[in-house]
Design a protein around this motif. Structure first.
Motif, mmCIF file in Angstrom:
data_model
loop_
_atom_site.group_PDB
_atom_site.id
_atom_site.type_symbol
_atom_site.label_atom_id
_atom_site.label_comp_id
_atom_site.label_asym_id
_atom_site.label_seq_id
_atom_site.Cartn_x
_atom_site.Cartn_y
_atom_site.Cartn_z
ATOM 1 N N LEU A 25 -7.567 -16.316 4.000
ATOM 2 C CA LEU A 25 -6.335 -15.961 3.310
ATOM 3 C C LEU A 25 -5.332 -17.101 3.434
ATOM 4 O O LEU A 25 -5.433 -17.949 4.333
ATOM 5 C CB LEU A 25 -5.721 -14.678 3.889
ATOM 6 C CG LEU A 25 -6.567 -13.401 3.810
ATOM 7 C CD1 LEU A 25 -5.877 -12.274 4.563
ATOM 8 C CD2 LEU A 25 -6.822 -13.012 2.375
ATOM 9 N N LEU A 26 -4.381 -17.093 2.531
ATOM 10 C CA LEU A 26 -3.270 -18.043 2.574
ATOM 11 C C LEU A 26 -2.035 -17.285 3.038
ATOM 12 O O LEU A 26 -1.558 -16.370 2.353
ATOM 13 C CB LEU A 26 -3.035 -18.665 1.198
ATOM 14 C CG LEU A 26 -1.933 -19.729 1.116
ATOM 15 C CD1 LEU A 26 -2.308 -20.947 1.946
ATOM 16 C CD2 LEU A 26 -1.668 -20.123 -0.329
ATOM 17 N N MET A 66 -2.526 -9.864 -1.324
ATOM 18 C CA MET A 66 -3.233 -8.833 -0.580
ATOM 19 C C MET A 66 -2.291 -7.940 0.214
ATOM 20 O O MET A 66 -2.514 -6.729 0.338
ATOM 21 C CB MET A 66 -4.239 -9.484 0.377
ATOM 22 C CG MET A 66 -5.310 -10.319 -0.306
ATOM 23 S SD MET A 66 -6.551 -9.314 -1.109
ATOM 24 C CE MET A 66 -7.365 -8.595 0.309
ATOM 25 N N PHE A 67 -1.218 -8.526 0.762
ATOM 26 C CA PHE A 67 -0.353 -7.754 1.652
ATOM 27 C C PHE A 67 0.951 -8.499 1.835
ATOM 28 O O PHE A 67 0.993 -9.736 1.786
ATOM 29 C CB PHE A 67 -1.041 -7.553 3.010
ATOM 30 C CG PHE A 67 -0.213 -6.835 4.026
ATOM 31 C CD1 PHE A 67 -0.033 -5.466 3.965
ATOM 32 C CD2 PHE A 67 0.413 -7.528 5.057
ATOM 33 C CE1 PHE A 67 0.751 -4.798 4.896
ATOM 34 C CE2 PHE A 67 1.181 -6.876 5.993
ATOM 35 C CZ PHE A 67 1.347 -5.504 5.909
ATOM 36 N N SER A 90 -3.462 -21.765 6.013
ATOM 37 C CA SER A 90 -4.720 -21.133 5.636
ATOM 38 C C SER A 90 -5.332 -20.521 6.891
ATOM 39 O O SER A 90 -5.614 -21.234 7.859
ATOM 40 C CB SER A 90 -5.670 -22.151 5.011
ATOM 41 O OG SER A 90 -6.908 -21.557 4.703
ATOM 42 N N VAL A 91 -5.524 -19.206 6.901
ATOM 43 C CA VAL A 91 -5.948 -18.485 8.099
ATOM 44 C C VAL A 91 -7.262 -17.767 7.815
ATOM 45 O O VAL A 91 -7.574 -17.418 6.674
ATOM 46 C CB VAL A 91 -4.866 -17.479 8.561
ATOM 47 C CG1 VAL A 91 -3.607 -18.202 8.978
ATOM 48 C CG2 VAL A 91 -4.563 -16.467 7.460
ATOM 49 N N TYR A 92 -8.021 -17.552 8.894
ATOM 50 C CA TYR A 92 -9.289 -16.819 8.835
ATOM 51 C C TYR A 92 -9.141 -15.585 9.725
ATOM 52 O O TYR A 92 -9.091 -15.695 10.953
ATOM 53 C CB TYR A 92 -10.441 -17.701 9.311
ATOM 54 C CG TYR A 92 -10.671 -18.915 8.446
ATOM 55 C CD1 TYR A 92 -11.557 -18.880 7.379
ATOM 56 C CD2 TYR A 92 -9.986 -20.108 8.693
ATOM 57 C CE1 TYR A 92 -11.765 -19.987 6.579
ATOM 58 C CE2 TYR A 92 -10.179 -21.219 7.896
ATOM 59 C CZ TYR A 92 -11.066 -21.145 6.842
ATOM 60 O OH TYR A 92 -11.261 -22.252 6.047
ATOM 61 N N VAL A 129 6.193 -11.912 5.404
ATOM 62 C CA VAL A 129 4.872 -12.514 5.451
ATOM 63 C C VAL A 129 4.104 -12.045 4.226
ATOM 64 O O VAL A 129 4.045 -10.833 3.949
ATOM 65 C CB VAL A 129 4.115 -12.139 6.738
ATOM 66 C CG1 VAL A 129 2.644 -12.481 6.625
ATOM 67 C CG2 VAL A 129 4.705 -12.860 7.924
ATOM 68 N N LEU A 130 3.553 -12.990 3.490
ATOM 69 C CA LEU A 130 2.747 -12.695 2.313
ATOM 70 C C LEU A 130 1.353 -13.273 2.521
ATOM 71 O O LEU A 130 1.218 -14.455 2.895
ATOM 72 C CB LEU A 130 3.378 -13.272 1.048
ATOM 73 C CG LEU A 130 4.800 -12.810 0.708
ATOM 74 C CD1 LEU A 130 5.820 -13.823 1.221
ATOM 75 C CD2 LEU A 130 4.969 -12.638 -0.796
ATOM 76 N N LEU A 131 0.332 -12.481 2.294
ATOM 77 C CA LEU A 131 -1.064 -12.901 2.430
ATOM 78 C C LEU A 131 -1.703 -12.920 1.050
ATOM 79 O O LEU A 131 -1.744 -11.891 0.351
ATOM 80 C CB LEU A 131 -1.829 -11.954 3.364
ATOM 81 C CG LEU A 131 -1.322 -11.873 4.814
ATOM 82 C CD1 LEU A 131 -2.165 -10.897 5.609
ATOM 83 C CD2 LEU A 131 -1.332 -13.246 5.470
#
Length: 590
Positions: free
Chosen positions: A230-231, A275-276, A216-218, A249-251
Motif C-alpha cells: 500500500l501507499l 482503501m482506508f 510505500s508499506v507492506y 492517514v490515507l492508504l
C-alpha cells in the motif's frame, strides 16, 4: 585532476584480465546525447570526452573547464567502447564487456554528463517535498505543492472552541479573498523515466492540508495472513496557533488495469484506489512498516497498527514529550526523534505487544532528522539537530556512563552548517560479507552527504591522524580552519538549536592521546573512552581527508610520514591512505 586507474599508461592491455592485446584503452567520444522520443532529434547538448576501459571503466566528460569523472560499474569490466550513430540508435555507443557480450546503448532520457553527477531533470512545475518508490509497479510517488484555485474548506463540527472556530473561518476567508492557496497533492510517476503516467490523476488532499509523510508499506492482513503493498500518505493541517493541528492517514492500493489500444496492442495502466482513511488528533509526521504492522508518528505518540483488510487496529503505542520528527526501524528495534528531547531507542516485545524504552539521549537536542548506520553487529545512531550538527550515538548497556543502558553514549559530533531534512539507508558494497549500511543525508539547501562506517580499525586510525595533519598543512579557503568549523557545535546554545550537555564535550583523537600521555607521565590512570573529559570524537571529516588524493606525490609521502608520527610511530604510507579512500569510495558505489 588525478584519477586512480587500474593500470599505468605504459602497461600492455593484455596485463588486464579479458583485455585483448594492442586494444586502445582510452577512447574519445563526441556527439553522444539522449534522444527526444517525440521529435527523434537530439534532446540535449552533445557530450564529448574520453572513455577509459578496464575493470573499473569511467567516463571522463568535458565540461565546466575540466574533465568530470563518472564511474560505470553496471556492466563490470569493459574491454572496448566506440561511439555509434545509426538510424536505429541515434547518438549512441557500443560497449564490449570482458564476459563476451556486446551492448548497443543510448543515454537515458534527459541525462546530462557535464556535471559532478549524472543528472536527469524532470520538470514538475511544483515544489517536491517527499518521494516514495512503489516497487510492485515500478512507480514513484511524489508529494508536491503548488498554487491552486480556492476550494471551500469542509464545514467545521459544531460545539468546538470559539477561538478555534474563528481561526478556521479566518483561514478559509483569507484563501477565498486571495482566490488561491498553496495546495498539496501526490503524483504518481514512472520510476525509470520520471514521466507522468497516462490516465493518472494526482491524489489531492483537503484544502489546508499538507503531506507530511509518504511511504510505500507492506502490511500483513490479519484476516487472511497475506501481505499487501500500500501507499501510505500522512497529512497535517496547520490553520494557526488558535486551531488544533490535526492529521489524517490515507492508504492507497495501486491497481493494474489493462487497456486495449486497438490494433492488437495492450497497455497496462496503474490507477490508485483509496482503501482506508482515518482522522487523528495530531499531525502524522512519519509512516513506516514494521513486521507487517504500520508504525505512525502522530504528534507526540508512536502508534503501531495492524491491518485486518478493512481498517487499522491500534496494537501498541509509545509517548514522547513533544513531537515525533522521524522514525526508523531495524529488526525488533526503533529509533524515534523528538523535536526538543533528542533520540529514543525502543524495542518491540512481541510476547506482550508493547514498545519498551531501552535508552534515550539526555542532552535534549532538537532532532530534525535521524538514521541508523549498521556496522556488522553494531548499530550507530546518527541525528542532526536544528543548529546544523551531526551527532553519532550508540546504545552500550555495559558502559559505565550509560546508567545500565538508559543513556545513549555520545560517540562523535561534526558541524556541517546545514539543516538536514531527510535520511536514507544505503547498503554498502564491502570487501567482506558483513552487513553494513551507510546513511545518505539531504539538506534544505539542496546538498547531499554520506555518513559511512569505517570497518577497518587501522584505516580509521590512519584517517583520524591524517585529518589533523591536513588541517595544519593545506591552504584552506579564505584561511578558515576546518577543525574549528567542524567543532562549532560546542558554541551553539540551546536557543540557537544546540542541546544541553550533561557530560563533558568530546575532544579530538590527538588531544585525547596527549591527555593520556600526560596522565601516564604524572602517574594517573587515563579515563576510558566515552567517560568524562577523555571522551574522543570518532567522526572523521571526509571532505578534508579526501583532499589527500589531489596532493603531489612527494607531498603525499611527507603528509603520510607526519600522520605516522602523530599516530605514535605506526608506519603509514601514501599507498595505504589512497587504498583506504578508494575502498571507501567503492563501498559507497550503488
Amino acid at each position: 585532476i588525478r584519477l586512480p586507474l587500474d593500470w599505468s599508461s605504459h602497461q600492455d592491455g593484455a596485463s588486464v584480465s579479458g583485455m585483448p592485446k594492442g586494444l586502445s584503452r582510452m577512447v574519445r567520444y563526441d556527439a553522444i546525447c539522449w534522444l527526444d522520443a517525440a521529435t527523434g532529434l537530439a534532446g540535449g547538448p552533445a557530450q564529448s570526452g574520453v572513455f577509459v576501459c578496464g575493470s573499473r571503466p569511467v567516463w571522463l566528460c568535458a565540461g565546466r573547464g575540466t574533465l568530470l569523472p563518472h564511474p560505470m560499474h553496471v556492466d563490470g569490466p569493459i574491454a572496448a567502447m566506440t561511439p555509434f550513430h545509426n538510424i536505429n540508435c541515434p547518438f549512441g555507443f557500443i560497449v564490449s564487456a570482458t564476459s563476451g557480450t556486446i551492448k548497443v546503448c543510448q543515454l537515458p532520457a534527459r541525462a546530462r554528463l557535464d556535471s559532478s553527477w549524472v543528472v536527469s531533470k524532470t520538470p514538475l512545475r511544483a515544489t517536491p517535498h517527499r518521494l516514495a518508490p512503489y516497487r510492485e509497479g515500478n512507480l514513484l510517488a511524489v508529494a508536491v505543492s503548488r498554487p491552486m484555485p480556492y476550494r471551500p474548506h469542509l464545514p467545521e463540527e459544531p460545539g468546538g472552541d470559539p477561538h478555534a472556530s474563528l481561526a478556521y473561518a479566518a483561514a478559509d476567508g483569507a484563501a477565498q479573498l486571495a482566490g488561491s492557496e498553496e495546495g498539496h497533492e501526490v503524483r504518481v510517476l514512472n520510476l525509470v523515466s520520471c514521466a507522468p503516467l497516462p490516465w493518472s490523476r494526482p491524489l489531492t488532499v483537503l484544502p489546508g492540508e499538507s503531506v507530511t509523510a509518504l511511504r510505500s508499506v507492506y502490511l500483513r492482513d490479519s484476516s487472511t495472513d497475506n501481505t499487501i503493498a500500500l501507499l501510505a500518505v500522512g497529512t497535517s493541517s496547520t490553520l494557526g496557533e488558535d486551531y488544533p493541528c490535526l492529521g489524517r492517514v490515507l492508504l492507497y492500493q495501486m491497481e493494474a488495469v489493462v487497456r486495449d489500444l486497438g490494433g492488437g496492442s495492450m497497455d497496462t495502466v496503474w490507477t490508485p484506489r483509496l482503501m482506508f482513511q482515518r482522522d487523528f488528533p495530531g499531525p502524522v509526521t512519519s509512516a513506516q512498516d514494521f513486521k507487517g504492522f504500520l508504525l505512525l508518528g502522530v504528534g507526540p505518540k508512536v502508534e503501531m497498527h495492524s491491518w485486518n483488510g478493512r481498517a487499522l487496529v491500534r496494537s501498541a503505542f509509545f509517548d514522547t514529550p513533544y513531537l515525533v520528527t522521524c522514525l526508523h526501524t531495524v529488526k525488533d528495534y526503533m529509533l524515534v526523534g523528538d523535536v526538543a528531547r533528542g533520540l529514543y531507542f525502543i524495542r518491540y516485545v512481541e510476547a506482550n505487544r508493547v514498545l519498551e524504552l531501552l535508552g534515550r539521549d539526555f542532552d535534549n537536542h532538537d532532532v530534525t532528522a535521524a538514521g541508523i548506520v549498521i556496522n556488522a553487529t553494531k548499530l550507530l545512531f546518527v541525528h542532526a539537530d536544528a543548529g546544523g550538527t551531526l551527532r553519532q550515538m550508540e546504545y552500550m548497556r555495559n558502559h559505565p556512563s550509560s546508567w545500565s543502558g538508559q543513556r545513549l553514549i555520545n560517540g562523535g559530533a561534526l558541524h556541517i552548517g546545514a539543516h538536514v531534512t531527510h535520511t536514507t539507508s544505503l547498503k554498502m558494497q564491502g570487501l567482506d560479507t558483513a552487513n553494513r549500511h551507510a546513511l545518505l543525508l539531504s539538506t534544505a539547501g539542496g546538498g547531499l552527504a554520506f555518513v559511512a562506517p569505517l570497518w577497518d580499525p587501522q584505516a580509521a586510525a590512519r584517517l583520524t591522524a591524517l585529518q589533523r595533519v591536513l588541517t595544519l598543512r593545506l591552504q584552506h579557503t579564505a584561511g578558515l580552519n576546518p577543525r574549528a568549523f567542524r567543532r562549532r557545535h560546542t558554541r551553539i546554545s540551546r536557543p540557537e538549536g544546540g542541546g544541553e550537555r550533561f557530560s563533558a564535550p568530546l575532544v579530538d583523537e590527538d588531544v585525547a592521546r596527549a591527555m593520556a600521555s600526560e596522565a601516564a607521565a604524572t602517574g594517573g590512570a587515563p579515563k576510558p573512552p566515552g567517560t568524562g573529559s577523555g571522551a574522543t570524537n570518532a567522526m572523521v571529516d571526509g571532505d578534508l581527508v579526501s583532499r589527500f588524493a589531489g596532493l603531489p606525490r612527494d607531498e603525499q609521502a611527507v603528509v603520510a610520514g607526519e600522520a605516522a608520527a602523530a599516530l605514535g610511530g605506526t608506519p603509514i604510507t601514501a599507498e595505504q591512505v589512497l587504498s583506504d579512500l578508494s575502498q571507501l569510495s567503492l563501498a559507497l558505489t550503488c
